[in-house]
Design a protein around this motif. Structure first.
Motif, PDB file in Angstrom:
ATOM      1  N   THR A   1       0.822  -1.209   0.000  1.00  0.00           N
ATOM      2  CA  THR A   1       0.000   0.000   0.000  1.00  0.00           C
ATOM      3  C   THR A   1       0.857   1.262   0.000  1.00  0.00           C
ATOM      4  N   SER A   2       0.299   2.295  -0.589  1.00  0.00           N
ATOM      5  CA  SER A   2       0.964   3.592  -0.579  1.00  0.00           C
ATOM      6  C   SER A   2       0.762   4.288   0.768  1.00  0.00           C
ATOM      7  N   GLY A   3      -0.050   3.668   1.634  1.00  0.00           N
ATOM      8  CA  GLY A   3      -0.174   4.221   2.985  1.00  0.00           C
ATOM      9  C   GLY A   3      -1.578   4.624   3.414  1.00  0.00           C
ATOM     10  N   LEU A   4      -2.595   3.894   2.981  1.00  0.00           N
ATOM     11  CA  LEU A   4      -3.966   4.182   3.424  1.00  0.00           C
ATOM     12  C   LEU A   4      -4.163   3.549   4.810  1.00  0.00           C
ATOM     13  N   ILE A   5      -4.102   4.376   5.828  1.00  0.00           N
ATOM     14  CA  ILE A   5      -4.075   3.879   7.209  1.00  0.00           C
ATOM     15  C   ILE A   5      -5.293   3.018   7.581  1.00  0.00           C
ATOM     16  N   PRO A   6      -6.515   3.420   7.230  1.00  0.00           N
ATOM     17  CA  PRO A   6      -7.653   2.558   7.597  1.00  0.00           C
ATOM     18  C   PRO A   6      -7.515   1.154   7.000  1.00  0.00           C
ATOM     19  N   GLY A   7      -6.973   1.071   5.789  1.00  0.00           N
ATOM     20  CA  GLY A   7      -6.761  -0.223   5.144  1.00  0.00           C
ATOM     21  C   GLY A   7      -5.742  -1.057   5.902  1.00  0.00           C
ATOM     22  N   ILE A   8      -4.689  -0.419   6.383  1.00  0.00           N
ATOM     23  CA  ILE A   8      -3.639  -1.129   7.125  1.00  0.00           C
ATOM     24  C   ILE A   8      -4.235  -1.737   8.399  1.00  0.00           C
ATOM     25  N   ARG A   9      -5.061  -0.949   9.091  1.00  0.00           N
ATOM     26  CA  ARG A   9      -5.688  -1.436  10.330  1.00  0.00           C
ATOM     27  C   ARG A   9      -6.601  -2.621  10.060  1.00  0.00           C
ATOM     28  N   ARG A  10      -7.392  -2.481   9.020  1.00  0.00           N
ATOM     29  CA  ARG A  10      -8.332  -3.533   8.677  1.00  0.00           C
ATOM     30  C   ARG A  10      -7.600  -4.811   8.276  1.00  0.00           C
ATOM     31  N   PHE A  11      -6.546  -4.642   7.503  1.00  0.00           N
ATOM     32  CA  PHE A  11      -5.785  -5.779   6.990  1.00  0.00           C
ATOM     33  C   PHE A  11      -5.129  -6.548   8.135  1.00  0.00           C
TER      34      PHE A  11
ATOM     35  N   SER B   1       5.023  14.292   0.696  1.00  0.00           N
ATOM     36  CA  SER B   1       3.822  14.852   0.050  1.00  0.00           C
ATOM     37  C   SER B   1       4.131  15.338  -1.363  1.00  0.00           C
ATOM     38  N   SER B   2       5.372  15.782  -1.587  1.00  0.00           N
ATOM     39  CA  SER B   2       5.699  16.313  -2.909  1.00  0.00           C
ATOM     40  C   SER B   2       5.783  15.218  -3.970  1.00  0.00           C
ATOM     41  N   ILE B   3       6.028  13.965  -3.556  1.00  0.00           N
ATOM     42  CA  ILE B   3       6.044  12.894  -4.558  1.00  0.00           C
ATOM     43  C   ILE B   3       4.869  11.931  -4.399  1.00  0.00           C
ATOM     44  N   MET B   4       4.252  11.924  -3.216  1.00  0.00           N
ATOM     45  CA  MET B   4       3.100  11.040  -2.980  1.00  0.00           C
ATOM     46  C   MET B   4       1.962  11.849  -2.334  1.00  0.00           C
ATOM     47  N   PRO B   5       1.012  12.305  -3.147  1.00  0.00           N
ATOM     48  CA  PRO B   5      -0.076  13.133  -2.619  1.00  0.00           C
ATOM     49  C   PRO B   5      -0.837  12.484  -1.461  1.00  0.00           C
ATOM     50  N   VAL B   6      -0.842  11.155  -1.398  1.00  0.00           N
ATOM     51  CA  VAL B   6      -1.568  10.450  -0.342  1.00  0.00           C
ATOM     52  C   VAL B   6      -1.044  10.850   1.047  1.00  0.00           C
ATOM     53  N   ASN B   7       0.207  11.337   1.074  1.00  0.00           N
ATOM     54  CA  ASN B   7       0.804  11.707   2.360  1.00  0.00           C
ATOM     55  C   ASN B   7       0.107  12.910   3.012  1.00  0.00           C
ATOM     56  N   ARG B   8      -0.585  13.700   2.190  1.00  0.00           N
ATOM     57  CA  ARG B   8      -1.287  14.852   2.777  1.00  0.00           C
ATOM     58  C   ARG B   8      -2.455  14.361   3.609  1.00  0.00           C
ATOM     59  N   ARG B   9      -3.082  13.304   3.182  1.00  0.00           N
ATOM     60  CA  ARG B   9      -4.205  12.756   3.938  1.00  0.00           C
ATOM     61  C   ARG B   9      -3.716  11.897   5.111  1.00  0.00           C
ATOM     62  N   TYR B  10      -2.655  11.137   4.876  1.00  0.00           N
ATOM     63  CA  TYR B  10      -2.127  10.246   5.921  1.00  0.00           C
ATOM     64  C   TYR B  10      -0.633  10.494   6.113  1.00  0.00           C
ATOM     65  N   PRO B  11      -0.292  11.523   6.897  1.00  0.00           N
ATOM     66  CA  PRO B  11       1.117  11.877   7.090  1.00  0.00           C
ATOM     67  C   PRO B  11       1.911  10.808   7.840  1.00  0.00           C
ATOM     68  N   LEU B  12       3.223  11.011   7.837  1.00  0.00           N
ATOM     69  CA  LEU B  12       4.166   9.980   8.288  1.00  0.00           C
ATOM     70  C   LEU B  12       4.002   9.500   9.737  1.00  0.00           C
TER      71      LEU B  12
END
Ligand code: SAH
Length: 347
Positions: free
Chosen positions: A197-207, A229-240
Motif C-alpha cells: 500500500t501507498s499508505g492508506l491507514i484505515p486499510g492497514i488497520r483492517r488488513f 507529500s511532494s512525490i506522494m499526494p496520499v501523504n497529505r491525507r495520511y502523514p508519516l
C-alpha cells in the motif's frame, strides 16, 4: 447477460447451485473446477449432463483475455497485458498488467488490483493515465489462473503490487485472497501473499485484523512530510507519524515483520540526510527495508540511484540494526519492473 461464476466464493457457488435447483455440493464441484483453471463447463465431467447444459445457457466463467505477452528470456519473467470486458458491456476493453517472476523459492505473480490508480505518485507509470475502475475478485483471480496456464507452471506466491492501490479496493482484494486461500481452491497459504500500500491507514488497520498471516508492504520513499507529500499526494491525507504508528501497531498485533519499500531517486531521496532520517525513524521497528533503484519512466523525468549507491545505503542501514536489501530487479528488459506497469488500451 449470463451470470459470471468466476470470483465467487465456495459459499456463493453453493447458494447458486441451490437457486438453480441443485444440491449445494454441486457448487463445491464448480468451485473446484473453476479454481483449477477449467474454463469450459463441458469439461466438468462429474456434473450431470443436464446441469452442464443449463450452465452453458445461463452462466459463464468470465476470464480475462491475454492481449499481449512479453517474455524476458534471460530470467523467465513474463509480462501479461490482460483485457477485461468493459463495464457497460461495450466493446472497449479495459486493460491491466500482471508480471510472472521466477524465484528460487517458487513462482510469484504480481497482480493488478485496479485499472489505473487514484494515488498519483509522481514517479509511477500507473498514475499517468488516471483512474478507470476497480478490478473484481474474479478479475484478479483470472490473472493468476490465466498466467499459470500460459506459463505452464504453478504460481505459489502472489504480491498485490501491480497497477492500482489495493486498499482503495479493499473488499475485492480481500475476497480474492480468501478464494486463493480456500483449501478446495488453490489452497495458497496467507504467508505466500503480500499486499503493498501507498499508505492508506484505515486499510492497514483492517488488513491487520482480517489477514494477520499475510504480508504487508508500505511504500515510504521519503521520510519528511514535505518531501513525501511532494512525490506522494496520499501523504497529505495520511502523514508519516500516523503511518509509522499504524505500521508499528501492525507488527505488534500480528507479530509479523513489515516491509518498507523505498524507491531510490537520484539526489531526491538518497542523500546522507535521507539515510540518517531513515535510520532515526525506523529504529527498533520490526521491519525490513526493500531498496529499489527507481526504474525509469520517461514522462517523470526522474532518475534512479546507481546500484552502487543502493548497496551502500543497505550496508549503512544494516549497520544501524535495520534489515535492508536491494531488490533484485526482474523484468527490466520488458518494462515489467516496479512502477512501469502502465495503462495500455488496445484499440
Ligand atoms: N499502490 C501500491 C502497490 C503498487 S506499486 C503501493 O504504492 O505500494 C509497487 C511498488 O513499486 C511501490 O512501492 C511503488 O511505490 C513502487 N514504484 C512505483 N514506481 C516506481 C518506479 N518508477 N521505480 C521503482 N519503484 C516504483
Amino acid at each position: 447477460m449470463k451470470q459470471d461464476l468466476l470470483g465467487m466464493t465456495m459459499d456463493e457457488l453453493k447458494a447458486f447451485a441451490t437457486e438453480t435447483g441443485e444440491k449445494p455440493f454441486r457448487g463445491k464441484q464448480l468451485f473446484i473446477w473453476i479454481n483449477r483453471g477449467v474454463r469450459d463447463f463441458r469439461e466438468m465431467t462429474d456434473l450431470p449432463l443436464a446441469f452442464r447444459q443449463k450452465l452453458e445457457e445461463t452462466a459463464r466463467i468470465g476470464h480475462a483475455e491475454i492481449l499481449d505477452q512479453q517474455i524476458d528470456e534471460t530470467d523467465g519473467t513474463r509480462k501479461f497485458l490482460f483485457g477485461f470486458a468493459g463495464e457497460a458491456g461495450d466493446d472497449a476493453m479495459d486493460a491491466a498488467e500482471a508480471v510472472f517472476m521466477k524465484y528460487k523459492y517458487g513462482n510469484t505473480l504480481c497482480v493488478s488490483s485496479q485499472i489505473g490508480c487514484r494515488m498519483g505518485c509522481r514517479f509511477c507509470a500507473s498514475a499517468l493515465g488516471g483512474f478507470v475502475r476497480d478490478l473484481t475478485a474474479g478479475e484478479m483471480l483470472s490473472q493468476v489462473l490465466m498466467a499459470e496456464a500460459a506459463a505452464g507452471e504453478p504460481i505459489n506466491h502472489i504480491v498485490v503490487m501491480g497497477m492500482g492501490e489495493p486498499f482503495d479496493n479493499y473488499e475485492n482484494v480481500a475476497k480474492f485472497l480468501r478464494i486463493l486461500h480456500d483449501p478446495d481452491g488453490k489452497n495458497m497459504s496467507y504467508r505466500n501473499m503480500t499486499v503493498s500500500t501507498s499508505g492508506l491507514i484505515p486499510g492497514i488497520r483492517r488488513f491487520a485484523k482480517d489477514f494477520p498471516q499475510a504480508g504487508l508492504a508500505i511504500s515510504l520513499h521519503r521520510m519528511t512530510d514535505a518531501g513525501r507529500s511532494s512525490i506522494m499526494p496520499v501523504n497529505r491525507r495520511y502523514p508519516l507519524d500516523g503511518l509509522l504508528q499504524a505500521a508499528k501497531e501492525y507488527t505488534e498485533e500480528t507479530g509479523r515483520r513489515i516491509t518498507f519499500e523505498y524507491a531510490l531517486i537520484r539526489s531526491e531521496n538518497d542523500t546522507e540526510e535521507d539515510v540518517a532520517l531513515l535510520k532515526k525513524r525506523l529504529r527498533r521497528m520490526l521491519c525490513h527495508v526493500n531498496l529499489i533503484p527507481l526504474n525509469k519512466v520517461e514522462e517523470t523525468g526522474l532518475e534512479g540511484s546507481s546500484r552502487q549507491r543502493a548497496e551502500a545505503i543497505a550496508v549503512e542501514l544494516e549497520q544501524a540494526g535495520i534489515s535492508a536489501t536491494v531488490r533484485r530487479e526482474l523484468g527490466g528488459n520488458i518494462d515489467g519492473a516496479c512502477g512501469q506497469l502502465r495503462l495500455q488500451r488496445k484499440k
